[in-house]
Design a protein around this motif. Structure first.
Motif, mmCIF file in Angstrom:
data_model
loop_
_atom_site.group_PDB
_atom_site.id
_atom_site.type_symbol
_atom_site.label_atom_id
_atom_site.label_comp_id
_atom_site.label_asym_id
_atom_site.label_seq_id
_atom_site.Cartn_x
_atom_site.Cartn_y
_atom_site.Cartn_z
ATOM 1 N N ASP A 163 5.918 -5.733 -9.223
ATOM 2 C CA ASP A 163 6.962 -5.237 -8.330
ATOM 3 C C ASP A 163 6.318 -4.614 -7.094
ATOM 4 N N GLN A 164 6.484 -5.271 -5.944
ATOM 5 C CA GLN A 164 5.805 -4.845 -4.727
ATOM 6 C C GLN A 164 6.317 -3.509 -4.191
ATOM 7 N N GLU A 165 7.588 -3.239 -4.400
ATOM 8 C CA GLU A 165 8.140 -1.961 -3.932
ATOM 9 C C GLU A 165 7.474 -0.793 -4.648
ATOM 10 N N THR A 166 7.298 -0.939 -5.966
ATOM 11 C CA THR A 166 6.633 0.107 -6.746
ATOM 12 C C THR A 166 5.167 0.222 -6.363
ATOM 13 N N ILE A 167 4.521 -0.920 -6.150
ATOM 14 C CA ILE A 167 3.110 -0.923 -5.736
ATOM 15 C C ILE A 167 2.931 -0.155 -4.434
ATOM 16 N N LYS B 136 13.016 -0.830 1.319
ATOM 17 C CA LYS B 136 12.137 0.266 0.920
ATOM 18 C C LYS B 136 10.673 -0.160 0.982
ATOM 19 N N GLU B 137 10.398 -1.393 0.573
ATOM 20 C CA GLU B 137 9.016 -1.893 0.624
ATOM 21 C C GLU B 137 8.489 -1.903 2.051
ATOM 22 N N GLN B 138 9.303 -2.377 2.995
ATOM 23 C CA GLN B 138 8.895 -2.389 4.404
ATOM 24 C C GLN B 138 8.698 -0.974 4.937
ATOM 25 N N TYR B 139 9.580 -0.053 4.495
ATOM 26 C CA TYR B 139 9.448 1.347 4.927
ATOM 27 C C TYR B 139 8.134 1.938 4.428
ATOM 28 N N PHE B 140 7.802 1.681 3.154
ATOM 29 C CA PHE B 140 6.554 2.208 2.586
ATOM 30 C C PHE B 140 5.343 1.651 3.335
ATOM 31 N N ILE B 141 5.367 0.357 3.655
ATOM 32 C CA ILE B 141 4.242 -0.267 4.362
ATOM 33 C C ILE B 141 4.093 0.324 5.762
#
Length: 277
Positions: free
Chosen positions: A41-45, A3-8
């Protein structure tokens, strides 16, 4: 893809729609938050940053600038965002582990083409602590300069000089340790152990490369490391091949030529990959 990669990735795509003014506003905000959130939490950020970007795009569609929508002090917005996101100690240590693995890889890289070399565990530990401290302090310093107001005409030059001097201060202990410090905690990497290390990192690199979405960006480095691995293994092979490459003038000349070709190929391919992207 996490999810973090998707958001980025989504963030990078949507940012192309911003006006120059809004791009400057959001880029400063993005950099400030990322530099101050390494223990959160990087995903939330990244999800919060994507929400802000979408709000800016919605306002932009109504001819409202990001500064008009969020106010003239984006630092307050960034600090509020950081306060809302919980800290994640486990992800912080996961990031430290990743940084340590990268450091271990590059620290051991020169020994790949040096048969029967020594590995100084004490120097490795000291330099590792300096690297982690330098990265931490660099992030903190860069984060504080983003919204620092300086009305003097030479502010950019002064900031560039101060950044260079701080970089020297951070890096100087690392080079001094590498040049002048030898500890008794040294191990000799014989040919068999050296081949084992090379195969281990080759396997790790293959797994990491296979998980990358944009493999073209990593191809130059993968090709360079593959050539280095083949040369390192060949130099450690028992018999005539290993002896020729490691102990004769002609063999060492061939080693140097291969290294130079690999470096030139790395820089050329990397240039075209970056230019294309």
């Amino acid at each position: 893809m996490t999810k973090e990669q998707y958001f980025i990735e989504k963030n990078n795509q949507l940012r192309q729609q911003l006006t120059p003014e809004n791009e400057k506003f959001y880029s400063d905000l993005l950099l400030y938050v990322r530099l101050h959130s390494f223990i959160q939490d990087q995903e939330t950020i990244e999800a919060k940053l994507l929400e802000i970007l979408q709000d800016i795009l919605d306002a932009q569609a109504d001819y409202i600038s990001a500064q008009q929508y969020f106010g003239k002090n984006p630092k307050i917005l960034a600090d509020d965002l950081l306060e809302q996101v919980p800290k994640s100690i486990s992800k912080f240590f996961k990031g430290l582990t990743f940084l340590f693995a990268i450091y271990l890889f590059f620290f051991s890289l020169p020994s790949m083409t040096s048969p029967n070399s020594t590995f100084d565990l004490g120097t490795f530990a000291l330099v590792g602590l300096c690297v982690i401290l330098a990265v931490f302090l660099s992030f903190r310093y860069l984060g504080t300069t983003i919204y620092k107001i300086d009305s003097q005409s030479d502010s950019k030059l002064r900031k560039s000089i101060s950044s260079f001097l701080i970089g020297v201060v951070f890096m100087a202990p690392i080079f001094l340790i590498l040049l002048f410090v030898d500890t008794p905690f040294q191990i000799t990497i014989n040919n068999g152990l050296g081949i084992g290390f090379i195969l281990f990192w080759l396997a790790v690199g293959t797994v990491l490369f296979s998980k990358q979405n944009d493999k073209k960006m990593w191809l130059p480095f993968a090709f360079f490391y593959l050539l280095l691995s083949i040369l390192g293994i060949a130099m450690r092979l028992p018999g005539n091949i290993g002896f020729f490459l490691s102990n004769t003038d002609t063999g060492q000349t061939i080693d140097l030529i291969i290294l130079l070709v690999a470096l030139v190929a790395f820089f050329i391919t990397n240039f075209f990959v970056i230019r294309k992207s």
